[in-house]
Design an enzyme around this catalytic site. Structure first.
Site, PDB file in Angstrom:
ATOM      1  CG  ASN A  81      98.133 146.513 -45.882  1.00 56.17           C
ATOM      2  OD1 ASN A  81      98.459 147.663 -46.215  1.00 56.17           O
ATOM      3  ND2 ASN A  81      98.711 145.442 -46.405  1.00 56.17           N
TER       4      ASN A  81
ATOM      5  CD  GLU B  97     103.216 135.194 -41.149  1.00 58.70           C
ATOM      6  OE1 GLU B  97     103.557 134.543 -42.123  1.00 58.70           O
ATOM      7  OE2 GLU B  97     102.494 134.747 -40.224  1.00 58.70           O
ATOM      8  CB  VAL B  98     104.680 141.528 -43.798  1.00 61.87           C
ATOM      9  CG1 VAL B  98     104.303 142.375 -45.008  1.00 61.87           C
ATOM     10  CG2 VAL B  98     105.533 142.342 -42.838  1.00 61.87           C
TER      11      VAL B  98
ATOM     12  CG  HIS C  97      99.213 142.616 -50.526  1.00 61.32           C
ATOM     13  ND1 HIS C  97     100.495 143.126 -50.412  1.00 61.32           N
ATOM     14  CD2 HIS C  97      99.323 141.475 -51.255  1.00 61.32           C
ATOM     15  CE1 HIS C  97     101.339 142.324 -51.035  1.00 61.32           C
ATOM     16  NE2 HIS C  97     100.665 141.317 -51.551  1.00 61.32           N
TER      17      HIS C  97
ATOM     18  N   GLY D 273      98.390 157.748 -53.443  1.00 61.03           N
ATOM     19  CA  GLY D 273      97.205 158.062 -52.644  1.00 61.03           C
ATOM     20  C   GLY D 273      95.889 157.809 -53.353  1.00 61.03           C
TER      21      GLY D 273
ATOM     22  CG  ASN E 191      93.944 151.994 -52.711  1.00 59.29           C
ATOM     23  OD1 ASN E 191      92.942 151.312 -52.868  1.00 59.29           O
ATOM     24  ND2 ASN E 191      95.092 151.736 -53.334  1.00 59.29           N
TER      25      ASN E 191
HETATM   26  C1  GRF Z   1      98.340 149.872 -53.767  1.00 59.10           C
HETATM   27  O1  GRF Z   1      98.423 149.148 -54.958  1.00 59.10           O
HETATM   28  C2  GRF Z   1      98.352 148.960 -52.586  1.00 59.10           C
HETATM   29  O2  GRF Z   1      97.888 147.689 -52.859  1.00 59.10           O
HETATM   30  C3  GRF Z   1      99.787 148.881 -52.226  1.00 59.10           C
HETATM   31  O3  GRF Z   1     100.313 150.155 -52.513  1.00 59.10           O
HETATM   32  C4  GRF Z   1      99.563 150.740 -53.552  1.00 59.10           C
HETATM   33  C5  GRF Z   1      99.193 152.119 -53.141  1.00 59.10           C
HETATM   34  O4  GRF Z   1      98.627 152.836 -54.193  1.00 59.10           O
HETATM   35  N1  GRF Z   1      99.954 148.494 -50.842  1.00 59.10           N
HETATM   36  P1  GRF Z   1      97.989 154.256 -53.940  1.00 59.10           P
HETATM   37  O5  GRF Z   1      99.051 155.105 -53.243  1.00 59.10           O
HETATM   38  O6  GRF Z   1      96.787 154.074 -53.096  1.00 59.10           O
HETATM   39  O7  GRF Z   1      97.652 154.793 -55.304  1.00 59.10           O
END
Ligand code: GRF
Length: 227
Positions: free
Chosen positions: A138, A174-175, A140, A43, A45
């Site tokens: 999203n 598409e992912v 990534h 979490g 992010n």
């Molecule tokens: C991030 O690195 C994101 O790019 C990926 O999953 C990770 C999640 O990290 N999709 P956090 O839970 O936000 O620390």
């Protein structure tokens, strides 16, 4: 010009999108976006987005965190930050579509404007994507379109690239393939392993995700550019 503070780093690691037509025309917007975050793990992010909102960009607030793992660390962050959270355990839903319908129900009841997938480790279906067209963002950990899917940092090391990075993008069927909003690059150092590279990438994720949310909202006319 971008409507919010220019995030460009002197080393040009953040690639700032060009202004989009219509970005300033936000008829019928409301001033405060109501955001939801979907997370399955740490979490970090989610927390970065909450803090960015509280600092004024994006213009709104994280109204809800949804998690699908009872033990995930994002819950403790939500408690500490005072953000309401909800558990939707995928194991209690018969299909991916059922889970997505439950998410939609939750988001609609909470009047959510825009949804952020921040480490949501489930593939979403057209059911959810169709309910939030252009409103599902999203993050990534690669410079898309390189290294889609899981283990992006490992793929980057395996490929021997000297620049890695992260991408905030809209979600499509598409992912890891939807419209790119914001990207940031980081160097790959000679002694990097997956852990050290992932940490460097994540620092940039925390910078670009809030920018991407504001940008997506402006493009939809959900909010006016920040002045
Ligand atoms: C991030 O690195 C994101 O790019 C990926 O999953 C990770 C999640 O990290 N999709 P956090 O839970 O936000 O620390």
């Amino acid at each position: 010009m971008p409507a919010f503070p220019d995030p460009s780093h002197p080393d040009c690691s953040v690639q700032w999108p060009l202004p989009q037509p219509g970005a300033a025309a936000a008829a019928g917007h409301r001033n405060e976006l109501r955001l939801a975050v979907m997370a399955s793990g740490s979490g970090s992010n989610f927390e970065a987005l909450v803090r960015a909102c509280r600092a004024g960009c994006p213009r709104g607030a994280v109204a809800l965190l949804v998690v699908n793992n009872p033990g995930c660390a994002a819950i403790a962050r939500a408690e500490r930050l005072g953000v309401p959270w909800q558990m939707l355990d995928h194991r209690g839903h018969g299909s991916r579509e059922d889970l997505d319908r439950a998410l939609i129900d939750l988001f609609q009841r909470q009047e959510i404007d825009l949804v952020v997938m921040a480490g949501w480790m489930r593939v979403v279906t057209p059911v959810l994507i169709g309910a939030f067209p252009g409103r599902l963002v999203n993050i990534h950990p690669s410079l898309l379109p390189s290294f889609r899917g899981m283990h992006a940092a490992a793929q980057a090391l395996e490929a021997g690239v000297t620049l890695a990075g992260c991408t905030a993008h809209l979600v499509t069927e598409e992912v890891d393939a939807g419209q790119i909003l914001v990207q940031a690059a980081v160097p790959v150092l000679v002694d990097d392993d997956v852990n050290s590279l992932s940490q460097r990438i994540q620092q940039q994720e925390h910078r670009i995700l809030p920018l991407a949310v504001q940008l997506a909202a402006e493009r939809l006319g959900l909010t006016v550019p920040q002045g």
